[in-house]
Design a protein around this motif. Structure first.
Motif, PDB file in Angstrom:
ATOM      1  N   GLU A  22      15.504  17.124 -11.764  1.00  0.00           N
ATOM      2  CA  GLU A  22      14.374  17.074 -10.834  1.00  0.00           C
ATOM      3  C   GLU A  22      13.142  16.480 -11.498  1.00  0.00           C
ATOM      4  OE1 GLU A  22      13.449  20.801  -9.049  1.00  0.00           O
ATOM      5  OE2 GLU A  22      15.392  20.898  -8.048  1.00  0.00           O
ATOM      6  N   ALA A  74      13.164  14.440 -14.031  1.00  0.00           N
ATOM      7  CA  ALA A  74      13.434  13.017 -14.258  1.00  0.00           C
ATOM      8  C   ALA A  74      13.123  12.203 -13.009  1.00  0.00           C
ATOM      9  CB  ALA A  74      14.892  12.814 -14.687  1.00  0.00           C
ATOM     10  N   ILE A  75      13.667  12.637 -11.860  1.00  0.00           N
ATOM     11  CA  ILE A  75      13.471  11.862 -10.631  1.00  0.00           C
ATOM     12  C   ILE A  75      12.020  11.941 -10.158  1.00  0.00           C
ATOM     13  CG2 ILE A  75      14.143  11.614  -8.222  1.00  0.00           C
ATOM     14  CD1 ILE A  75      16.430  10.835  -9.766  1.00  0.00           C
ATOM     15  N   ALA A  76      11.408  13.144 -10.278  1.00  0.00           N
ATOM     16  CA  ALA A  76      10.033  13.289  -9.802  1.00  0.00           C
ATOM     17  C   ALA A  76       9.090  12.371 -10.582  1.00  0.00           C
ATOM     18  CB  ALA A  76       9.577  14.735  -9.906  1.00  0.00           C
ATOM     19  N   TRP A 129       9.858   9.597 -11.920  1.00  0.00           N
ATOM     20  CA  TRP A 129      10.173   8.243 -11.440  1.00  0.00           C
ATOM     21  C   TRP A 129       9.480   7.979 -10.103  1.00  0.00           C
ATOM     22  CZ3 TRP A 129      15.986   6.336 -11.337  1.00  0.00           C
ATOM     23  CH2 TRP A 129      16.018   4.957 -11.197  1.00  0.00           C
ATOM     24  N   VAL A 130       9.576   8.961  -9.198  1.00  0.00           N
ATOM     25  CA  VAL A 130       8.941   8.820  -7.887  1.00  0.00           C
ATOM     26  C   VAL A 130       7.427   8.705  -8.049  1.00  0.00           C
ATOM     27  CG1 VAL A 130       8.447  10.010  -5.721  1.00  0.00           C
ATOM     28  CG2 VAL A 130      10.780   9.951  -6.589  1.00  0.00           C
ATOM     29  N   ILE A 131       6.855   9.500  -8.967  1.00  0.00           N
ATOM     30  CA  ILE A 131       5.407   9.431  -9.200  1.00  0.00           C
ATOM     31  C   ILE A 131       5.027   8.029  -9.684  1.00  0.00           C
ATOM     32  CG2 ILE A 131       3.542  10.275 -10.688  1.00  0.00           C
ATOM     33  CD1 ILE A 131       4.922  13.057 -10.496  1.00  0.00           C
ATOM     34  N   PHE A 152      18.355  11.196  -3.735  1.00  0.00           N
ATOM     35  CA  PHE A 152      17.901  12.430  -4.367  1.00  0.00           C
ATOM     36  C   PHE A 152      16.803  13.083  -3.537  1.00  0.00           C
ATOM     37  CE2 PHE A 152      15.573  15.041  -7.392  1.00  0.00           C
ATOM     38  CZ  PHE A 152      16.614  15.739  -7.967  1.00  0.00           C
ATOM     39  N   HIS A 178       8.265   9.020  -0.309  1.00  0.00           N
ATOM     40  CA  HIS A 178       7.975   9.641  -1.607  1.00  0.00           C
ATOM     41  C   HIS A 178       7.044  10.840  -1.438  1.00  0.00           C
ATOM     42  CE1 HIS A 178      10.115   6.520  -3.441  1.00  0.00           C
ATOM     43  NE2 HIS A 178       9.149   5.652  -3.664  1.00  0.00           N
ATOM     44  N   PHE A 212       8.746  13.839  -0.060  1.00  0.00           N
ATOM     45  CA  PHE A 212       9.575  14.424  -1.116  1.00  0.00           C
ATOM     46  C   PHE A 212       8.727  15.260  -2.082  1.00  0.00           C
ATOM     47  CE2 PHE A 212      10.654  13.563  -5.625  1.00  0.00           C
ATOM     48  CZ  PHE A 212      11.779  14.372  -5.745  1.00  0.00           C
ATOM     49  N   LEU A 213       7.623  14.667  -2.549  1.00  0.00           N
ATOM     50  CA  LEU A 213       6.768  15.378  -3.508  1.00  0.00           C
ATOM     51  C   LEU A 213       6.164  16.619  -2.855  1.00  0.00           C
ATOM     52  CD1 LEU A 213       4.999  12.357  -5.274  1.00  0.00           C
ATOM     53  CD2 LEU A 213       6.797  13.824  -6.209  1.00  0.00           C
TER      54      LEU A 213
END
Lengths: 337, 304
Positions: free
Chosen positions: A121, A123-125, A127-129, B227, B268, B271-272
């Motif tokens: 989580e 790792a992906i978060a 990346w998303v940020i 994801f 995004h 999701f966040l």
């Protein structure tokens, strides 16, 4: 400490020799622009950037167990902030450094959020940020969407001067972070970070302040990556959102750290040098070169998870620099005397 | 507005297929496959190759590709993933990330960087649509993909609920050691799970290539979307992937309605926000558990 019959040693003669060798090497490299050809100076600047990136990613992912796939957020952000500050009238050299500090400061609010996540989580978060930061940056008219922009303000300086200052900036940043990382790893925070990585609840139970420790490492790594991003901008001049914020930077960091040696101090430096040599030799092969990088990373993860430094360490029986504490029992006669 | 919401719901069907495989692997093998999107894109490229070069009917190409993906999944788990799983969560992450780079650049090297699509090979299905009252047109293809996703999830549900393999998969998810003690070969179950996950990835790849353009570097974004759908829907919940996919799809298409750049950003941010909400709460996992908790079932809180 004599009362307990033990003495502590934090330095070994071999470790001190390493420090002196490193100091001499750095001094020699500091004078390099005076006699090396221009292309070599440019290439070495790139090497300093790679070492800096590898060392801070290893600090974050290897030592603190915070496997971020989104460090390009800070790499790209400091480049963008530099352009923004210059647009507002700041001197470009000052802007490069100030941008890295601001990007490092922005890591603090991000850490409040991201550090609560774990493993995949996290790792992906991250990346998303990084993606969110890139998309937001692309809304600034200065960046012109996908087109990007250039740090043309640096062209006001003579090419030789610009190249040399960028080189010294890279060298100082790299050396500074080597010293800083070394000191952090030998400090309480370094031990705490590794304890948190291995077992968060156990670390908590022995009084480690988990969040504080993670935050220090996260912000430090972000600042280091941002500095690398600034220096990259100074040497490349152009800023392309999809390149500067590209996830390939994380692929490179991962490659350098895995090949050199995860969770070792010396490994990432070795990995960066290997990556630099590979880049110089094979990057003309384009995608098949990148294919090879991924392949080598997998092979190392499978067969040599401690990297090349793990292998060397086994052969020579220790690291170049002492990370731990040497505990000696004081012999009975000495204590009596 | 309504138009965008319908598009978003239908898009969610595609996300559900991709996310179901990812979620299944997360549950049974306990690691995040960062190459999941790239494997889907790989399958899409192979299908396009069969259709474009060998003039194979598209349905045949997909039917042929699915067992190949299954075998690939089995082999990946047996020879690659299983070996890295011993070293904690770090090595599987790094390995699958490296695998992603290998697949992306391998595709680029073999098939060039040109954008590709199956859209040219499915006749008028690519643009055919039904007209709904209120000037809303609904594409036939997205509807078919959505129906396919429901069929896939129902089949998965039946597999998990009523077959020996499904029971073993659930047991391995709950407690690997206890499952082994009861005579389940957990490593075999994990290989079977990755095989199923890759079949799902192959299906998702086919759907993606039919509804849009792809290039060798499409995979990572698709992984992020998958994801996000998993997290929004609640980790470990099969139907949650559909709920998560739909929420993500709606957020994206509403964003795209305002400006094309907002397509990704809105997804995004949702999701966040869901992650944040979950962290603030008592450790309940996403929308799936939220719905369950609204129904009054107790949730075992995670220690923060």
């Amino acid at each position: 400490m004599n009362g307990s019959g033990f003495t502590f040693d934090r330095w070994t003669p071999a470790g001190l020799r390493t420090v002196w060798t490193a100091a001499v090497l750095l001094a020699a490299f500091a004078t390099a622009p005076l006699f090396l050809p221009a292309t070599m100076v440019e290439k070495l600047t790139t090497l300093w950037i790679y070492i800096l990136l590898a060392v801070v990613w290893n600090l974050l992912a290897g030592f603190a167990g915070l496997v971020s796939v989104g460090q390009q957020a800070f790499f790209g952000l400091s480049a963008y902030l530099t352009l923004r500050l210059v647009e507002w009238g700041l001197n470009p050299w000052l802007a490069l450094v100030a941008a890295a500090f601001i990007a490092g400061a922005i890591a603090i609010p991000i850490s409040l959020y991201a550090l609560k996540l774990k493993g995949g989580e996290f790792a992906i978060a991250t990346w998303v940020i990084a993606e969110v930061v890139r998309i937001c940056v692309m809304f600034d008219p200065l960046v012109q969407g996908d087109t990007g922009n250039s740090l043309i303000a640096l062209n006001a300086y003579a090419p030789d001067f610009r190249r040399d200052v960028t080189y010294w900036l890279g060298l100082v940043a790299m050396a500074g972070f080597l010293v800083l990382t070394f000191r952090v790893l030998r400090s309480k925070t370094g031990s705490a970070a590794q304890a948190v990585r291995d077992d968060e609840e156990a670390a908590l139970s022995v009084g480690v302040s988990v969040m504080q420790t993670k935050r220090i490492i996260f912000v430090l790594a972000a600042f280091g990556t941002a500095l690398a991003g600034s220096i990259w901008l100074a040497s490349a001049i152009t800023f392309l959102p999809r390149t500067n914020f590209g996830v390939q930077w994380t692929v490179f960091m991962l490659f350098m750290v895995l090949v050199g040696g995860l969770r070792t101090f010396e490994g990432p430096i070795l990995g960066a040098v290997i990556f630099f040599v590979l880049q110089e030799t094979f990057s003309s092969y384009g995608v098949w070169y990148l294919f090879g990088l991924g392949f080598i990373a997998i092979v190392f993860a499978l067969a040599l998870p401690d990297g090349l430094w793990g292998l060397i360490r086994k052969k020579r029986g220790g690291d170049l620099l002492p990370m731990g504490t040497l505990l000696r029992q004081v012999s009975v006669e000495k204590e009596a005397a | 507005m309504l138009d965008a919401i319908i598009q978003g719901i239908l898009l969610g069907g595609y996300y559900a297929i991709l996310a179901a495989g990812l979620s299944l692997m997360l549950g049974v093998t306990r690691f995040l496959n960062l190459a999941h999107g790239d494997l889907a894109v790989l399958a899409a490229y192979l299908i396009i190759y069969l259709v474009a070069t060998w003039h194979m009917p598209i349905l045949w190409a997909i039917v042929l590709m699915l067992p190949v993906m299954g075998l690939l999944g089995w082999a990946l788990q047996a020879f690659l993933f299983a070996r890295t799983m011993k070293g904690g969560f770090l090595l599987p992450l790094l390995t699958t990330f490296g695998l992603g780079a290998v697949i992306q650049n391998g595709i680029y090297g073999v098939f060039s960087s040109d954008v590709k699509s199956l859209g040219n090979f499915i006749g008028n299905l690519a643009w055919a649509s039904w007209k709904l009252p209120g000037h809303i047109s609904v594409g036939k293809l997205p509807v078919y993909i959505f129906v396919a996703s429901v069929v896939v999830l129902v089949s998965l549900q039946l597999l998990l609920s009523f077959t020996k393999l499904g029971r073993a998969m659930r047991a391995t998810t709950l407690d690997e050691e206890a499952a082994e003690l009861s005579g389940i070969d957990a490593r075999r179950i994990q290989r079977a799970t990755v095989a199923i996950a890759m079949v799902l990835a192959g299906l998702a790849g086919a759907a993606l290539a039919m509804r849009s353009l792809i290039n060798p570097y499409t995979g990572p974004t698709q992984l992020i979307f998958a994801f996000e759908a998993v997290v929004i829907g609640g980790i470990g919940s099969l139907w949650g992937t559909l709920a998560g996919g739909i929420v993500l799809g709606i957020a994206q298409s509403l964003g795209a309605k305002i400006s094309p750049q907002l397509f990704q950003l809105f997804g995004h941010l949702v999701f966040l926000a869901v992650l944040w909400w979950r962290l603030k709460g008592s450790g309940s996992l996403g929308l799936g558990n939220l719905l369950r908790s609204l129904k009054g079932q107790s949730i075992k809180g995670e220690s923060a």
